[in-house]
Structures are given as C-alpha cells and as structure tokens.
Design an enzyme around this catalytic site. Structure first.
Site, PDB file in Angstrom:
ATOM      1  N   HIS A 136       1.524   4.433  -2.879  1.00 17.67           N
ATOM      2  CA  HIS A 136       1.382   5.861  -2.581  1.00 17.67           C
ATOM      3  C   HIS A 136       2.687   6.638  -2.729  1.00 17.67           C
ATOM      4  CE1 HIS A 136      -2.561   4.583  -1.362  1.00 17.67           C
ATOM      5  NE2 HIS A 136      -2.908   5.850  -1.508  1.00 17.67           N
ATOM      6  N   TRP A 180      -8.235   3.643  -9.813  1.00 13.48           N
ATOM      7  CA  TRP A 180      -7.436   3.693  -8.578  1.00 13.48           C
ATOM      8  C   TRP A 180      -8.192   3.038  -7.422  1.00 13.48           C
ATOM      9  CZ3 TRP A 180      -2.488   4.908  -7.514  1.00 13.48           C
ATOM     10  CH2 TRP A 180      -2.134   5.077  -6.171  1.00 13.48           C
ATOM     11  N   TYR A 212       0.833  -1.200   0.000  1.00 13.77           N
ATOM     12  CA  TYR A 212       0.000   0.000   0.000  1.00 13.77           C
ATOM     13  C   TYR A 212       0.874   1.259   0.000  1.00 13.77           C
ATOM     14  CZ  TYR A 212      -3.535   3.390   1.342  1.00 13.77           C
ATOM     15  OH  TYR A 212      -4.361   4.488   1.369  1.00 13.77           O
ATOM     16  N   TYR A 258      -3.585  17.428   0.797  1.00 10.85           N
ATOM     17  CA  TYR A 258      -3.996  16.048   1.078  1.00 10.85           C
ATOM     18  C   TYR A 258      -2.804  15.271   1.619  1.00 10.85           C
ATOM     19  CZ  TYR A 258      -6.396  11.567   0.063  1.00 10.85           C
ATOM     20  OH  TYR A 258      -6.993  10.335   0.132  1.00 10.85           O
TER      21      TYR A 258
END
Length: 107
Positions: free
Chosen positions: A22, A77, A18, A41
């Site tokens: 990112h 995504w 994960y 963000y």
C-alpha cells in the site's frame, strides 16, 4: 456524498508486506479508484490485532463497487491482496469487508 467505513481482518504474519504494497499502489489502480468514484480513501491498521479500517467517500456506493469490479486492474489487485486476509469465505477483499454503521459526523 456517501461516507463509507469498513473493517477487514488481516493475517498478523503478513502485516509488513501488506503495508509495503500500500506504499506502492499501482498507478493504474489509483486511477481506476478515482475514475469509479472512490474519493478521500484511507486505510488504517491496528497492528495489535491486525484489524484494518477503511474509509472513503462516494456519490454512489454500489456504482463505485460495480465500477471497480469491471476493471482488469482491480481483478489483479484483489487476487494479489486476498492472501493477506482471513475470513473472506471465498470472496475478494473488496467484496468481503464489513461495512460499518455511520452514526456521527461533525461538519
């Protein structure tokens, strides 16, 4: 600007993968987020219990969510990311996050 904090639960056995995704977010995904009102963000990960905390600012939360939901890149995504989460109950990760109450802000 609305400040939004949220939480999601990741699968402990998939944390490294994960994180890797990112570190390499698709440029078209980054552009779509910016274009639909997602600003400042950030994602934070507590590896001890696989809790993901996210934060972003937006002029209009519903418009930002709706804007991303209308993009093809977001659909791709979210489909890829769904396998990393638990307890989504059939929702996409961007639909399944628990929005946190904003209780303090130091300006």
């Amino acid at each position: 600007m609305q400040r939004v904090g949220f939480r999601l639960q990741l699968r402990k056995d998939r944390l490294d993968e994960y994180v890797l995704h990112h570190q390499n977010v698709w440029p078209e995904m980054l552009a779509a987020l910016s274009e639909t009102g997602w600003h400042n963000y950030s994602l934070f990960l507590d590896r001890s219990d696989a809790t993901l905390f996210g934060y972003f600012e937006t002029p209009d939360l519903q418009a930002a969510l709706d804007g991303m939901a209308a993009t093809d890149v977001n659909a791709r995504w979210q489909a890829m990311m769904a396998e990393f989460f638990v307890a989504l109950d059939g929702r996409r990760p961007d639909e399944g996050f628990l929005q946190l109450d904003d209780i303090f802000y130091l300006q």
